[in-house]
Design an enzyme around this catalytic site. Structure first.
Site, short mmCIF file in Angstrom:
data_model
loop_
_atom_site.label_atom_id
_atom_site.label_comp_id
_atom_site.label_asym_id
_atom_site.label_seq_id
_atom_site.Cartn_x
_atom_site.Cartn_y
_atom_site.Cartn_z
N THR A 123 36.25 -1.31 17.14
CA THR A 123 36.98 -2.46 17.66
C THR A 123 38.29 -1.90 18.18
OG1 THR A 123 36.10 -4.28 16.32
CG2 THR A 123 38.40 -4.45 16.87
N ARG A 152 25.39 -12.93 17.02
CA ARG A 152 26.29 -12.73 15.87
C ARG A 152 27.74 -12.61 16.37
NH1 ARG A 152 30.15 -8.51 14.48
NH2 ARG A 152 30.31 -8.38 12.22
N VAL A 153 28.63 -13.31 15.71
CA VAL A 153 30.05 -13.21 16.04
C VAL A 153 30.78 -12.68 14.82
CG1 VAL A 153 32.12 -14.50 16.70
CG2 VAL A 153 29.89 -15.13 17.68
N GLY A 154 31.63 -11.69 15.03
CA GLY A 154 32.38 -11.08 13.93
C GLY A 154 33.72 -11.74 13.72
N ASP A 155 34.59 -11.03 13.04
CA ASP A 155 35.90 -11.58 12.70
C ASP A 155 36.91 -11.50 13.83
OD1 ASP A 155 35.71 -8.71 12.34
OD2 ASP A 155 37.77 -8.79 11.60
N THR A 209 40.09 -4.50 11.96
CA THR A 209 38.84 -3.83 12.34
C THR A 209 38.07 -3.51 11.07
OG1 THR A 209 37.84 -1.85 13.27
CG2 THR A 209 40.10 -1.63 12.46
N GLY A 210 36.78 -3.75 11.09
CA GLY A 210 35.99 -3.46 9.90
C GLY A 210 34.76 -4.34 9.85
N GLY A 252 33.02 -7.21 9.76
CA GLY A 252 33.55 -8.52 10.09
C GLY A 252 33.21 -9.65 9.14
N1 ASP Z 1 35.25 -6.25 13.01
C1 ASP Z 1 34.28 -6.01 14.04
C2 ASP Z 1 33.14 -6.94 13.88
O1 ASP Z 1 32.72 -7.18 12.76
C3 ASP Z 1 33.77 -4.61 14.07
C4 ASP Z 1 34.77 -3.57 13.78
O2 ASP Z 1 35.95 -3.80 13.80
O3 ASP Z 1 34.38 -2.47 13.52
O4 ASP Z 1 32.62 -7.38 14.87
#
Ligand code: ASP
Length: 322
Positions: A182, A210-213, A233-234, A236
């Site tokens: 991200t 799919r929608v992340g954070d 980032t991580g 989500g």
């Molecule tokens: N947070 C992002 C998501 O889950 C992915 C990421 O930051 O690595 O879509």
């Protein structure tokens, strides 16, 4: 090198994703390329802030630079869904007013962050998805690209590896870190305003839809002059469940914690033990920055007024440049 925690006239912190970042795969050339990509983004944002521009414009400029760099999972170089498509999420928030804009599941605009900003500035809504988001991007005159522009072999190979791993029937190793990525930026400008922006292709082999954070205000992106601006980032799903960005702001507001205390409490103490791998960049309204992460590394960088640019990948010393 410790990061100066005194109040700053302006400050910018960026990330290019967190995860395993296997040091053995990181050749010196690739490492240099990551640092160069981060530096380009820092320069883009710092130019805005140094000239007295807004935090909102600074985070926009920094994220555009990161989206344009194929090494990072956003815009060009976004990861692939399980179906081999690319779906991008982005959000931006203005700490002056809590105005916010977000898009999800988008494919087409060269810079999804500009589509998010168009939602904020041209509609009464906070989040748009699908055809409606695309139509807005077209009306706003945003540059559009076709599939070959966004494609990178490395992301395609990562998808094939993940699909092969799933097909092998091997037990899930629980290691979501390899699927991360991200980009994001937070800034505090000379006028005391903060802003945050985040853009992502999501996680490799995610389900279509799919929608992340990242585009969820309060989870992966948040900005409020009363407290701070955050871009995460991580993994989500964990960041959404823990409403990470807002949780940090709430700890500051109601608990009287400093930005660094609040961010560490959430990223290290809360997310770490439950396998919510990742990190974030944050700046408070006095320009103090913090960049905690609970995994092996996070591509990251800092620009403060009258200080050299700092970039880093693992936990080692920051690389210093002008
Ligand atoms: N947070 C992002 C998501 O889950 C992915 C990421 O930051 O690595 O879509």
């Amino acid at each position: 090198m410790t990061i100066d925690q005194s109040p700053q006239p302006f400050a910018l912190a960026i990330h290019g994703g967190a995860g395993t970042i296997d040091a053995s795969l990181l050749t010196p050339e690739l490492e240099d390329a990551y640092h160069a990509g981060l530096r380009t983004a820092l320069l883009a944002g710092r130019d805005v802030l140094a000239a007295g521009g807004s935090a909102l414009d600074a985070v926009t400029a920094a994220v555009i630079a990161l989206e344009d760099e194929p090494l990072f999972n956003a815009g060009r170089g976004a990861v692939f869904t399980a179906d081999g498509t690319q779906e991008m999420d982005a959000a931006i928030m203005d700490g002056r007013t809590r105005a916010a804009g977000a898009v999800a599941g988008l494919f087409g605009p060269r810079n999804p962050i500009l589509a998010a900003r168009a939602v904020m500035e041209r509609t009464d809504h906070v989040m748009l998805i699908g055809d409606s988001a695309l139509a807005l991007a077209r009306r706003a005159g945003l540059a559009m690209e076709e599939a070959p522009y966004f494609f990178t072999q490395a992301r395609w190979d990562a998808l094939q590896a993940e699909l092969a791993f799933r097909a092998s029937g091997a037990p899930d190793d629980g290691n979501e870190q390899r699927r991360h990525g991200t980009v994001g930026a937070v800034a505090r400008d000379r006028h005391g305003n903060v802003a945050a922006a985040t853009s992502t292709g999501g996680m490799t082999a995610k389900a279509v839809g799919r929608v992340g954070d990242s585009p969820v205000i309060g989870a992966g992106t948040f900005a409020d002059n009363a407290t701070c601006a955050i871009s995460a980032t991580g993994h989500g799903e964990h960041f959404i469940r823990h409403v990470v960005a807002h949780e940090i702001a709430a700890r500051m507001r109601w608990g009287g914690q400093s930005l660094a205390e609040a961010a560490d409490a959430v990223v290290i103490d809360q997310l770490g033990p439950i396998g919510g791998s990742g990190g974030l960049v944050a700046v408070d309204s006095a320009g103090r920055v913090t960049l905690p992460f609970n995994c092996a590394g996070m591509y990251r960088g800092i620009a403060q007024a009258d200080a050299p640019l700092l970039t880093a990948i693992h936990r080692e010393e920051y690389r210093v440049s002008r």
